[in-house]
Design an enzyme around this catalytic site. Structure first.
Site, PDB file in Angstrom:
ATOM      1  N   SER A   1       0.855  -1.196   0.000  1.00 19.65           N
ATOM      2  CA  SER A   1       0.000   0.000   0.000  1.00 19.65           C
ATOM      3  C   SER A   1       0.884   1.236   0.000  1.00 19.65           C
ATOM      4  CB  SER A   1      -0.880   0.022   1.243  1.00 19.65           C
ATOM      5  OG  SER A   1      -0.103   0.249   2.397  1.00 19.65           O
ATOM      6  N   ASP A   2       0.331   2.362  -0.473  1.00 20.35           N
ATOM      7  CA  ASP A   2       1.007   3.618  -0.208  1.00 20.35           C
ATOM      8  C   ASP A   2       0.866   3.887   1.291  1.00 20.35           C
ATOM      9  OD1 ASP A   2       2.372   5.976  -0.315  1.00 20.35           O
ATOM     10  OD2 ASP A   2       1.215   6.858  -1.940  1.00 20.35           O
ATOM     11  N   TRP A   3       1.686   4.790   1.798  1.00 23.68           N
ATOM     12  CA  TRP A   3       1.795   4.990   3.254  1.00 23.68           C
ATOM     13  C   TRP A   3       0.453   5.480   3.839  1.00 23.68           C
ATOM     14  CZ3 TRP A   3       5.280   2.458   1.332  1.00 23.68           C
ATOM     15  CH2 TRP A   3       6.475   2.135   1.958  1.00 23.68           C
TER      16      TRP A   3
ATOM     17  N   GLY B   1      -2.311   4.214   3.107  1.00 20.05           N
ATOM     18  CA  GLY B   1      -3.294   4.195   2.018  1.00 20.05           C
ATOM     19  C   GLY B   1      -4.043   2.876   1.945  1.00 20.05           C
TER      20      GLY B   1
END
Ligand code: BGC
Length: 816
Positions: free
Chosen positions: A224-226, A228
């Protein structure tokens, strides 16, 4: 490890251990399982350097050109060399994964992260990305390509729903990711913050499980993005292997419970654990004993070579847009003085802002490099700033401060208690702090604390100083014991990646040389996030008239080089620009300098397009992008003709923002961004709807301009042999481009572009020579995505190839 060994290792873990692998330990590491001999693994940003685990501090990193600059080289082989450099840098930071490259497309030229991304064109982005990933991964580290997919704006960046129709997704936004997987074997993929056609990108079964893994055969890690990732069940089911950062918010015991209650199949967890172990095995992280120290590579021949590569790559991306009466290259035998003017002349902007930011190992600035290069020839270099372009005030200059001390208290309320004893007192090099983890080392998920910065500020100029504060949580600024700013009710947004409060300013009269106590108090309650921080900014009273000074300096010199552009106030992760215009009074500065100067060269130092209302008034324009830490040397190489200008525009330069493809539908409303322009992104829009750009996609001049004189098909029509002639007596470069265009009935078919890029080659063109070289065509040159069949099919109709040196200059035609 073989697949069987990986399976065996995963099977030897308990369910809870398998689950623990599926979320980070902290901001930059995976979880170790010592019992099973599995170490932690470090990941790091990307993409313009390998930063390590600290923001703004920590060991320095080599800063390479930004994404647009790399794409502007149209030279995937050179980009591969830059990728390999980044691989070495990643290892020096003890990391095994670089969170790069960024391959979202320039849907609108004002996208805040466009500088990180490469181009408006999927094919050029794909070729550039494949080079980048191959180079990076050749050094035994993984590339984590990002952000999958449709993460093309910073507007409502943590939640926007990008609505993109199936054909547009397949033919446009997915293309660079697909090439990185199928051609470069990219080992990791990061999902976007956005939603995509409804679900979160991190929950998208269709995109992660079906397209990425099923169709493209991806067997690496999806992370995942941070912050996210938003679910316990959906993301695991979709195939998102690694929640980042840690500690987990959605997995751990919650995921174990979901498995036990039958909501998640344990086999999915095992599969993700195997993906992570496979990646670790591929990069040697299973047997390297865990993340190493973070270092700046020790100086030596290979570091020298890498810095030289940054200089070469930065120069290779620069695009010469105008060169009237052969102003460039500068003829040093005819010049006695050079005026270096502009807000980016003394300190160039080498990179954009946000998570891509690194502390560079050194910086070559334009003014200093030019001075060093020409002073021995007896040429005088004079400087004037011309104007300021800061959106926010400049950061408080630590050289005007005494020691900067920060005391941390267990509770924000203790800031009001004179008797309270701090938990920790440290010194800081600046008054800008980003706290990713808990600075008091008690609880790094969402810490609660108070912080008080104390220093003495001694102004060097008398008058009305401006001070400002930006912060994530409520913060006060006290000068001489008086509360000057309390930003508790300041509006949200505009700092700290968009999660911080807007800047709050105040003016204070101060006397030069008289020290005054400066205190900042930060109240940090729980906010549901790990990150927080603050920044103190200060601007001295402006003395004199910067514009008039610049005009005076311009009039006194033989040539003026005006270095204009943006900075990371304007081009940064967290917010889009609102206009294409150069910030501040730069347009006026250029007009006035051009009127006063014998010759005017404008260098645009920005990550993406700007408008140029002064274009006809100046002699030459060079687009320099954010070219990395060797900016000054790269620029001097091009201006002085040591290196041929060989960059070509990877994005259309529009005449006006109103002309741009997504203008009508940007930024979206009610949480939704409709991509109504469909496949008509970039030049495809201008060419199809008939808008005149300021400069077309693919355009760029050299000091000599070799001509494409012919083209024939190679043996099986998968290649075209182009013939290019350089009749001049100067060595040059040409970038030959091949576009495919449907022929036949001219009525428009929906969002079908009138032409699109399907091949290119950058050719070295020695003086007086004619060169014939093959260009390999995109195997999908005449294919389209069928929404009925959900597959690539041969497109109806007839086609021709258009061959030339920009999307608007394709004199050679071949029927396909
Ligand atoms: C960015 C990512 C980056 C991550 C870690 C996020 O804010 O969108 O590109 O890799 O932070 O810094």
């Amino acid at each position: 490890m073989t697949e069987t060994e990986l399976e065996r290792l995963a099977n030897s873990l308990t369910l809870a251990e398998q689950v623990s692998l599926l979320a980070g330990r902290d901001m930059w590491h995976t979880v170790a399982i010592e019992r099973a001999g599995i170490p932690a693994m470090r990941v790091t940003d990307g993409p313009t350097g390998a930063r390590g685990t600290e923001f703004g501090t920590g060991p320095a990193s080599i800063n390479v050109p930004c994404g647009t600059s790399l794409a502007a080289t149209w030279n995937p082989v050179l980009v591969e060399e830059v990728g390999a450099l980044l691989g070495r840098e990643t290892r020096a930071k003890g990391a095994r994964v670089l969170l790069a490259p960024t391959v979202n497309l320039h849907r609108t030229p004002i996208g805040g992260r466009n500088f990180e991304c490469m181009s408006e064109d999927p094919y050029l982005t794909a070729r550039t990305a494949v080079g980048y990933v191959r180079g990076l991964q050749s050094q035994g580290v993984a590339s984590c390509i990002k952000h999958f997919v449709g993460n093309d704006t910073e507007f409502e960046r943590m939640s926007i729903d990008s609505r993109i129709d199936e054909r547009t997704l397949r033919e446009t936004y997915l293309v660079p990711f697909e090439a990185a997987v199928t051609e470069a074997g990219v080992m990791a993929v990061m999902t976007g913050y956005n939603r995509i056609n409804g679900p979160w990108a991190a929950d998208s079964v269709g995109l992660i499980n079906e397209v990425l893994r099923g169709e493209w055969g991806f067997d690496g890690v999806v992370m995942s993005d941070w912050f996210g990732m938003h679910s316990t069940v959906e993301a695991v089911v979709a195939g998102l292997d690694l929640e980042m950062p840690g500690p987990t918010r959605f997995r751990g015991q919650q995921l174990v419970d979901a498995i036990e209650s039958g909501d998640v199949d344990a086999a999915l967890v095992r599969r993700s654990a195997v993906s992570l172990l496979r990646l670790m095995s591929r990069v040697g992280a299973l047997d390297d004993g865990g993340p190493g120290d973070e270092t700046t590579r020790s100086l030596g021949a290979d570091v020298d070579a890498d810095v030289a590569l940054v200089r070469r790559a930065g120069a290779a991306g620069m695009v010469l847009l105008r060169n009237q009466t052969v102003t460039l290259p500068l003829d040093t035998s005819l010049i006695g003085s050079i005026a270096m003017i502009g807000p980016n002349a003394a300190i160039g902007q080498i990179m954009g802002g946000g998570s891509a930011h690194v502390v560079p190992t050194s910086i070559a600035n334009p003014l200093a490099s030019m001075q060093a290069r020409v002073s021995e020839l007896g040429i005088e270099v004079v400087h004037a700033r011309g104007c300021n372009i800061n959106k926010r005030l400049p950061e408080l200059d630590p050289s005007l401060c005494g020691p900067i001390e920060i005391a941390f208290y267990a509770d924000p309320d203790q800031l009001d208690d004179a008797q309270a004893i701090p938990l920790l007192v440290t010194e800081s090099p600046s008054a800008h702090m980003i706290w990713i983890d808990d600075p008091t080392s008690r609880d790094n998920v969402d810490p609660r604390f108070g912080a008080r910065l104390t220093t003495t500020f001694t102004p060097d100029v008398s008058g009305s100083w401006q001070f400002s504060i930006e912060s994530v949580t409520p913060t006060r600024l006290l000068i001489d014991g008086v509360v000057q700013i309390d930003n508790e009710s300041a509006p949200a947004g505009g700092s700290f990646f968009g999660i911080g409060k807007a800047e709050s300013r105040v003016s204070v009269e101060l006397d030069a040389g008289v020290p005054c106590p400066l205190v900042v108090e930060v109240r940090r309650p729980r906010i549901g996030l790990a990150m927080s921080g603050f920044n103190v900014r200060a601007q001295a009273p402006v003395i004199g008239d910067l514009l008039s000074d610049a005009v005076r300096v311009a009039a006194s010199a033989d040539v003026s080089i005006v270095v204009v552009g943006t900075n990371d106030d304007w081009e940064c992760e967290g917010w889009d620009r609102t206009t294409l215009d150069l910030p501040g009074e730069q347009d006026e500065l250029i007009r006035r300098v051009a009127a006063a100067s014998r010759r005017t060269v404008v260098v645009v130092n920005a990550g993406s397009p700007v408008t140029m209302p002064w274009l006809d008034d100046v002699d030459a324009v060079l687009m320099a992008w954010f070219p990395g830490q060797q900016m000054g040397e790269s620029l001097a190489d091009v201006l002085l003709g040591v290196i041929e200008p060989q960059g070509r525009l990877p994005v259309t330069f529009p005449a006006r923002l109103e002309d741009t493809p997504a203008f009508e539908h940007y930024p979206g409303r009610d949480g939704v961004a409709e991509y109504r322009e469909g496949r008509l992104i970039g030049y495809k829009w201008y060419d199809t709807v008939g808008r005149e750009p300021l400069f077309p996609f693919g355009f760029g001049l050299g000091y000599t301009n070799p001509v494409v004189v012919g083209a024939t098909f190679g043996d099986d029509r998968s290649t075209v042999d182009v013939t290019v002639s350089n009749e001049s007596d100067r060595d040059g470069v040409q970038v030959v481009q091949v576009y495919v265009a449907p022929t036949g009935p001219s009525e428009r078919r929906g969002d079908e572009p009138v032409q699109r890029l399907v091949g290119f080659a950058r050719l070295d063109m020695p003086a007086g020579q004619t060169v014939t070289a093959p260009i390999t065509l995109d195997p999908r040159a005449t294919m389209t995505w069928s929404v009925e069949d959900h597959a690539w099919v041969a497109a109806d109709g007839r086609f021709e190839l258009r061959i030339g040196t920009s999307s608007r200059d394709t004199p050679i035609r071949l029927a396909l």
